[in-house]
Design a protein around this motif. Sequence first.
Motif, mmCIF file in Angstrom:
data_model
loop_
_atom_site.group_PDB
_atom_site.id
_atom_site.type_symbol
_atom_site.label_atom_id
_atom_site.label_comp_id
_atom_site.label_asym_id
_atom_site.label_seq_id
_atom_site.Cartn_x
_atom_site.Cartn_y
_atom_site.Cartn_z
ATOM 1 N N ALA A 160 2.486 -25.389 -20.056
ATOM 2 C CA ALA A 160 3.209 -24.358 -19.316
ATOM 3 C C ALA A 160 4.246 -24.979 -18.382
ATOM 4 N N LEU A 161 3.873 -26.069 -17.712
ATOM 5 C CA LEU A 161 4.815 -26.743 -16.817
ATOM 6 C C LEU A 161 5.962 -27.353 -17.619
ATOM 7 N N ARG A 192 8.353 -24.639 -18.502
ATOM 8 C CA ARG A 192 9.165 -24.246 -17.335
ATOM 9 C C ARG A 192 10.312 -25.224 -17.119
ATOM 10 N N GLN A 219 12.955 -24.723 -19.917
ATOM 11 C CA GLN A 219 13.723 -23.480 -19.783
ATOM 12 C C GLN A 219 14.646 -23.510 -18.573
ATOM 13 N N GLU A 220 14.130 -23.926 -17.428
ATOM 14 C CA GLU A 220 14.888 -23.817 -16.189
ATOM 15 C C GLU A 220 15.917 -24.923 -16.019
ATOM 16 N N ALA A 260 6.055 -29.598 -9.859
ATOM 17 C CA ALA A 260 6.680 -28.281 -9.686
ATOM 18 C C ALA A 260 7.690 -28.317 -8.540
ATOM 19 N N GLN A 310 11.948 -27.515 -8.594
ATOM 20 C CA GLN A 310 12.741 -26.693 -7.678
ATOM 21 C C GLN A 310 13.904 -27.487 -7.087
ATOM 22 N N LYS A 360 16.601 -27.993 -9.843
ATOM 23 C CA LYS A 360 17.340 -26.751 -10.099
ATOM 24 C C LYS A 360 18.405 -26.531 -9.038
#
Length: 306
Positions: free
Chosen positions: A178-179, A182, A185-186, A293, A297, A300
């Motif tokens: 899942a990470l 993410r 995608q991001e 995570a 951030q 991004k």
Amino acid sequence: MSSHNVFNLIRIFAASILITTLASPSLLLAAGSARPVLVTTIFPLTELARGVVGQRAEVRQVIPPSAEIHHFQLTPSDLKLLAEADLVIAVGGGLEPWLVKLEKSLRKAQTARTLRFIDYLRSADYRALRQDDPHVWLDFEADRILVGRLVEELCALDPEGEEYYRERGRALSAELSALDARFRQELGRCAGKEMIIAGHQAFAYLATRYGLVPVSLSGPQPEAQPGARRLQDIIRLVREKNIGAVFYESSEPPAYASTIALETGVRFYSLSAGVNLTRDQLQENKSFLELMADNLQILKKALGCE
């Protein structure tokens, strides 16, 4: 032979005697009387191991999460820790040279077997493995492969816990997937692709997996110091490509990052490699996945992915 070499030989010989003594059958618990003991070398491996074993086995870490892993030296208490292990989990790739020197003694004492992350990936023909770059824990697919191997090792050590280990292994693998999704995608919609690292190349696994281009002042080994020409080349690249951000490892001083920022006007950001944790990260009891995570951030924001 120099006095320095003689001293090193004496230290290794003494360590060998200590390990053999500590691991002798008379000093160990009887088989089946205690939980399996896993000894890891660094924080990400500890986190992955604990994610699989839960409360059914003990996980102990040799290198403190606040320590500099590249210059770590064993103490007598560390030798005792290794002597008590059923399984030693290491990165390999030259990151833990002291372990190589002690393995012969561990084998003679019939104690733990060693699972080396990089060696196992190589045996599994993992194609994303990078030459001479030990920072493989920053590749979440590689982490999933290690989790699978850990499950098998634990099932062999503790057959009664097989269902428990497999269930926890599947859950941890799903978290890593899942990470990974993410990140993919991001970071797939970032305006900038160049990831400028003002230090050694600790983030190449993370960058290349998500289509970013890692550019660092020096290679993956932190001992290499960048020359003035390399620093000027990076500054020129930032200006020519209108790059808006530069990164540095959170456990290192931001000296080079601040120099590049001063010369180019860009902002600089810290990223965690998941090992040498800062005081704030330790106080907040951050997990490895939480640190990653947080990195997402920061990336991004810095690369214009939002």
